[in-house]
Design a protein around this motif. Structure first.
Motif, PDB file in Angstrom:
ATOM      1  N   MET A  15      37.370  68.743  44.875  1.00  6.80           N
ATOM      2  CA  MET A  15      36.870  69.719  43.903  1.00  6.80           C
ATOM      3  C   MET A  15      36.131  70.845  44.610  1.00  6.80           C
ATOM      4  O   MET A  15      36.344  72.026  44.307  1.00  6.80           O
ATOM      5  N   SER A  87      32.459  68.925  33.089  1.00  5.56           N
ATOM      6  CA  SER A  87      32.850  70.150  33.804  1.00  5.56           C
ATOM      7  C   SER A  87      31.911  71.301  33.490  1.00  5.56           C
ATOM      8  O   SER A  87      31.495  72.038  34.400  1.00  5.56           O
ATOM      9  N   GLN A 136      37.461  76.175  36.614  1.00  5.96           N
ATOM     10  CA  GLN A 136      37.237  74.736  36.598  1.00  5.96           C
ATOM     11  C   GLN A 136      38.006  74.043  35.471  1.00  5.96           C
ATOM     12  O   GLN A 136      38.642  73.021  35.688  1.00  5.96           O
ATOM     13  N   GLY A 141      40.118  71.980  38.074  1.00  7.60           N
ATOM     14  CA  GLY A 141      39.835  70.657  37.511  1.00  7.60           C
ATOM     15  C   GLY A 141      41.100  69.854  37.234  1.00  7.60           C
ATOM     16  O   GLY A 141      41.250  68.733  37.739  1.00  7.60           O
ATOM     17  N   VAL A 144      42.960  69.049  40.593  1.00  7.44           N
ATOM     18  CA  VAL A 144      42.295  68.019  41.397  1.00  7.44           C
ATOM     19  C   VAL A 144      42.453  66.647  40.743  1.00  7.44           C
ATOM     20  O   VAL A 144      42.721  65.662  41.431  1.00  7.44           O
ATOM     21  N   ARG A 145      42.301  66.571  39.423  1.00  7.59           N
ATOM     22  CA  ARG A 145      42.484  65.274  38.759  1.00  7.59           C
ATOM     23  C   ARG A 145      43.919  64.773  38.925  1.00  7.59           C
ATOM     24  O   ARG A 145      44.148  63.581  39.138  1.00  7.59           O
TER      25      ARG A 145
END
Length: 166
Positions: A15, A87, A136, A141, A144-145
């Motif tokens: 992140m 977030s 994000q 976000g 990355v997830r």
């Protein structure tokens, strides 16, 4: 999402890498520094910014954001709401601290001569928040997830922000 200490470190590294690359690049462009800094200076700035962001995220903002996000009144069984709450809390904390970091580095580079510090800090916060929140929530976000669940967790991706599931 991360469940072990090792997974939290991997998730935080991923992140921070994404957010620092994009936010630092946008701020360097905004301040007209891309062509003025050498590649070595850019690398040094990135490494320093990344290290500070990772430490701040891991030991200051992350724990506080988690407490604040999960003390908010929402259905905790709804993963999407939990992700959005966390977030948003992370972005607020990181923008406040990393904008201050940016001001300090600008001050030492003599870029703030004659500028009012409070006004410049508030302007920097507003600009960074308007960039970081959508970045994000919509790009870094979910990406990355996805990468985390695919390569670290090794599971099929089920992300409410990607698959519209709650």
């Amino acid at each position: 999402m991360p469940t072990t200490k090792k997974e939290h470190i991997y998730f935080g590294l991923m992140m921070c890498t994404g957010m620092v690359i994009v936010m630092m690049s946008l701020n360097l462009i905004y301040n007209g520094l891309i062509g003025r800094l050498s590649p070595l200076e850019l690398l040094f700035q990135f490494v320093l910014c990344f290290a500070i962001a990772f430490l701040v995220e891991s030991f200051v903002v992350g724990p506080v954001a988690q407490k604040v996000a999960f003390s908010l009144p929402f259905d905790k069984s709804n993963k999407l709401l939990g992700i959005v709450a966390m977030s948003c809390c992370m972005v607020v904390g990181m923008v406040l601290i990393m904008s201050f970091y940016g001001m300090v580095t600008s001050y030492f580079a003599n870029q703030l001569v004659g500028k009012p510090l409070l006004e410049t800090y508030l302007h920097t916060i507003a600009r960074n928040f308007s960039l970081a929140l959508p970045l994000q929530l919509l790009i870094i976000g979910p990406l990355v997830r996805y990468v985390f669940r695919t390569f670290i967790k090794g599971k099929e991706v089920v992300d409410p922000l990607i698959n519209n599931e709650a």
